[in-house]
Design a protein around this motif. Structure first.
Motif, PDB file in Angstrom:
ATOM      1  N   MET A  91       4.777 -12.463   7.833  1.00 21.91           N
ATOM      2  CA  MET A  91       3.419 -12.110   8.194  1.00 21.91           C
ATOM      3  C   MET A  91       3.118 -10.707   7.664  1.00 21.91           C
ATOM      4  SD  MET A  91       1.643 -12.153  11.912  1.00 21.91           S
ATOM      5  CE  MET A  91       1.990 -10.587  12.638  1.00 21.91           C
ATOM      6  N   ASN A  92       2.037 -10.572   6.941  1.00 21.62           N
ATOM      7  CA  ASN A  92       1.643  -9.290   6.389  1.00 21.62           C
ATOM      8  C   ASN A  92       0.651  -8.618   7.340  1.00 21.62           C
ATOM      9  OD1 ASN A  92       1.050  -7.130   4.842  1.00 21.62           O
ATOM     10  ND2 ASN A  92       0.278  -8.266   3.095  1.00 21.62           N
ATOM     11  N   LEU A  93       1.073  -7.556   7.989  1.00 15.23           N
ATOM     12  CA  LEU A  93       0.229  -6.876   8.972  1.00 15.23           C
ATOM     13  C   LEU A  93      -0.933  -6.123   8.332  1.00 15.23           C
ATOM     14  CD1 LEU A  93       2.964  -5.435  11.334  1.00 15.23           C
ATOM     15  CD2 LEU A  93       1.515  -7.410  11.735  1.00 15.23           C
ATOM     16  N   LEU A  94      -0.834  -5.805   7.061  1.00 13.71           N
ATOM     17  CA  LEU A  94      -1.858  -4.998   6.406  1.00 13.71           C
ATOM     18  C   LEU A  94      -2.825  -5.844   5.585  1.00 13.71           C
ATOM     19  CD1 LEU A  94       0.382  -2.051   5.207  1.00 13.71           C
ATOM     20  CD2 LEU A  94      -0.862  -2.286   7.345  1.00 13.71           C
ATOM     21  N   SER A  95      -2.969  -7.124   5.907  1.00 20.01           N
ATOM     22  CA  SER A  95      -3.824  -7.985   5.102  1.00 20.01           C
ATOM     23  C   SER A  95      -5.140  -8.335   5.784  1.00 20.01           C
ATOM     24  CB  SER A  95      -3.080  -9.277   4.761  1.00 20.01           C
ATOM     25  OG  SER A  95      -2.826 -10.005   5.942  1.00 20.01           O
ATOM     26  N   ASN A  96      -5.458  -7.725   6.924  1.00 18.88           N
ATOM     27  CA  ASN A  96      -6.718  -8.078   7.575  1.00 18.88           C
ATOM     28  C   ASN A  96      -7.896  -7.450   6.834  1.00 18.88           C
ATOM     29  OD1 ASN A  96      -6.897  -5.427   8.415  1.00 18.88           O
ATOM     30  ND2 ASN A  96      -6.241  -5.841  10.496  1.00 18.88           N
ATOM     31  N   SER A  97      -9.097  -7.825   7.224  1.00 22.02           N
ATOM     32  CA  SER A  97     -10.288  -7.421   6.474  1.00 22.02           C
ATOM     33  C   SER A  97     -10.545  -5.916   6.540  1.00 22.02           C
ATOM     34  CB  SER A  97     -11.508  -8.185   6.968  1.00 22.02           C
ATOM     35  OG  SER A  97     -11.769  -7.890   8.318  1.00 22.02           O
ATOM     36  N   SER A  98     -10.176  -5.257   7.639  1.00 20.18           N
ATOM     37  CA  SER A  98     -10.419  -3.809   7.699  1.00 20.18           C
ATOM     38  C   SER A  98      -9.547  -3.067   6.689  1.00 20.18           C
ATOM     39  CB  SER A  98     -10.177  -3.277   9.110  1.00 20.18           C
ATOM     40  OG  SER A  98      -8.832  -3.406   9.481  1.00 20.18           O
ATOM     41  N   PHE A  99      -8.295  -3.499   6.529  1.00 14.65           N
ATOM     42  CA  PHE A  99      -7.450  -2.880   5.515  1.00 14.65           C
ATOM     43  C   PHE A  99      -7.958  -3.192   4.110  1.00 14.65           C
ATOM     44  CE2 PHE A  99      -4.118  -2.373   8.770  1.00 14.65           C
ATOM     45  CZ  PHE A  99      -3.808  -1.050   8.524  1.00 14.65           C
ATOM     46  N   GLN A 100      -8.451  -4.393   3.908  1.00  9.19           N
ATOM     47  CA  GLN A 100      -8.982  -4.744   2.593  1.00  9.19           C
ATOM     48  C   GLN A 100     -10.207  -3.907   2.263  1.00  9.19           C
ATOM     49  OE1 GLN A 100      -9.596  -8.954   2.896  1.00  9.19           O
ATOM     50  NE2 GLN A 100      -7.427  -9.435   2.592  1.00  9.19           N
ATOM     51  N   ARG A 101     -11.066  -3.663   3.263  1.00 12.59           N
ATOM     52  CA  ARG A 101     -12.244  -2.813   3.039  1.00 12.59           C
ATOM     53  C   ARG A 101     -11.821  -1.372   2.745  1.00 12.59           C
ATOM     54  NH1 ARG A 101     -14.775  -5.731   7.795  1.00 12.59           N
ATOM     55  NH2 ARG A 101     -16.038  -7.323   6.813  1.00 12.59           N
ATOM     56  N   LEU A 102     -10.835  -0.882   3.501  1.00 13.82           N
ATOM     57  CA  LEU A 102     -10.359   0.478   3.263  1.00 13.82           C
ATOM     58  C   LEU A 102      -9.725   0.597   1.877  1.00 13.82           C
ATOM     59  CD1 LEU A 102      -8.887   1.374   6.756  1.00 13.82           C
ATOM     60  CD2 LEU A 102     -10.904   2.372   5.669  1.00 13.82           C
ATOM     61  N   GLN A 103      -8.951  -0.410   1.464  1.00 12.43           N
ATOM     62  CA  GLN A 103      -8.345  -0.402   0.135  1.00 12.43           C
ATOM     63  C   GLN A 103      -9.421  -0.412  -0.942  1.00 12.43           C
ATOM     64  OE1 GLN A 103      -5.105  -0.128  -0.915  1.00 12.43           O
ATOM     65  NE2 GLN A 103      -5.991  -0.036  -2.959  1.00 12.43           N
ATOM     66  N   SER A 104     -10.456  -1.218  -0.746  1.00 15.93           N
ATOM     67  CA  SER A 104     -11.549  -1.244  -1.713  1.00 15.93           C
ATOM     68  C   SER A 104     -12.277   0.094  -1.753  1.00 15.93           C
ATOM     69  CB  SER A 104     -12.532  -2.364  -1.375  1.00 15.93           C
ATOM     70  OG  SER A 104     -11.908  -3.616  -1.489  1.00 15.93           O
ATOM     71  N   GLY A 105     -12.445   0.720  -0.595  1.00 11.23           N
ATOM     72  CA  GLY A 105     -13.067   2.045  -0.550  1.00 11.23           C
ATOM     73  C   GLY A 105     -12.237   3.082  -1.280  1.00 11.23           C
ATOM     74  N   LEU A 106     -10.915   3.035  -1.090  1.00  8.90           N
ATOM     75  CA  LEU A 106     -10.022   3.956  -1.807  1.00  8.90           C
ATOM     76  C   LEU A 106     -10.090   3.715  -3.314  1.00  8.90           C
ATOM     77  CD1 LEU A 106      -6.902   3.948   0.513  1.00  8.90           C
ATOM     78  CD2 LEU A 106      -8.305   5.929  -0.062  1.00  8.90           C
ATOM     79  N   ASP A 107     -10.104   2.449  -3.721  1.00 10.05           N
ATOM     80  CA  ASP A 107     -10.206   2.132  -5.147  1.00 10.05           C
ATOM     81  C   ASP A 107     -11.528   2.619  -5.727  1.00 10.05           C
ATOM     82  OD1 ASP A 107      -7.730   0.927  -4.997  1.00 10.05           O
ATOM     83  OD2 ASP A 107      -8.537  -1.123  -4.869  1.00 10.05           O
ATOM     84  N   ALA A 108     -12.621   2.438  -4.964  1.00  8.23           N
ATOM     85  CA  ALA A 108     -13.934   2.890  -5.423  1.00  8.23           C
ATOM     86  C   ALA A 108     -13.981   4.417  -5.530  1.00  8.23           C
ATOM     87  CB  ALA A 108     -15.028   2.396  -4.480  1.00  8.23           C
ATOM     88  N   ALA A 109     -13.405   5.115  -4.558  1.00  7.23           N
ATOM     89  CA  ALA A 109     -13.384   6.582  -4.610  1.00  7.23           C
ATOM     90  C   ALA A 109     -12.550   7.070  -5.795  1.00  7.23           C
ATOM     91  CB  ALA A 109     -12.843   7.150  -3.303  1.00  7.23           C
TER      92      ALA A 109
END
Length: 135
Positions: free
Chosen positions: A1-19
């Motif tokens: 089970m991947n604990l860091l795969s929920n939508s909030s982490f995905q949004r944060l990862q996308s935000g980091l990538d965008a920044a």
């Protein structure tokens, strides 16, 4: 089970990538401040993400066990970031539209956003760690 795969982490990862991409684009704009006919670029992400999040209704999502099933409830779609060039304006006689003071202030704002995203990721990890360790 991947604990860091929920939508909030995905949004944060996308935000980091965008920044990160925005930092590269702004640095490119600043580097080309004296290049004739250079047009500045910018990254669109946060406004697209906000529109996507505002369109989601507050209901429970349905579980899809097959890709052919209908999507029920809110989606966790995260929009793709895009780089857009501003061809509509010109600030200098040489056709360049880069204002170095504006770019530097945007760079500082982007750094603050990046730091906020990193802090949010750290907070989420700290909460999950506390839950797993039972503190």
């Amino acid at each position: 089970m991947n604990l860091l795969s929920n939508s909030s982490f995905q949004r944060l990862q996308s935000g980091l990538d965008a920044a990160n991409l925005r930092n590269q684009v702004l640095a490119n704009n600043i580097a080309n401040v004296d290049t004739p006919y250079f047009k500045r670029s910018d990254v669109a992400f946060e406004s697209l993400l906000q529109e996507e999040m505002n369109g989601v209704k507050s209901s429970l999502p349905g579980k899809r066990t097959d890709s052919r099933h209908f999507v029920i409830g809110p989606s966790s779609h995260i929009p793709e970031m895009s780089v857009k060039t501003d061809d509509s304006s010109s600030m200098n006689n040489n056709g360049n539209n880069v204002d170095v003071e504006r770019e530097m202030s945007l760079l500082a704002e982007n750094q603050l956003k990046y730091n906020a995203y990193v802090q949010s990721v750290n907070d989420q990890i700290r909460i999950m760690r506390a839950a797993v360790e039972g503190r």
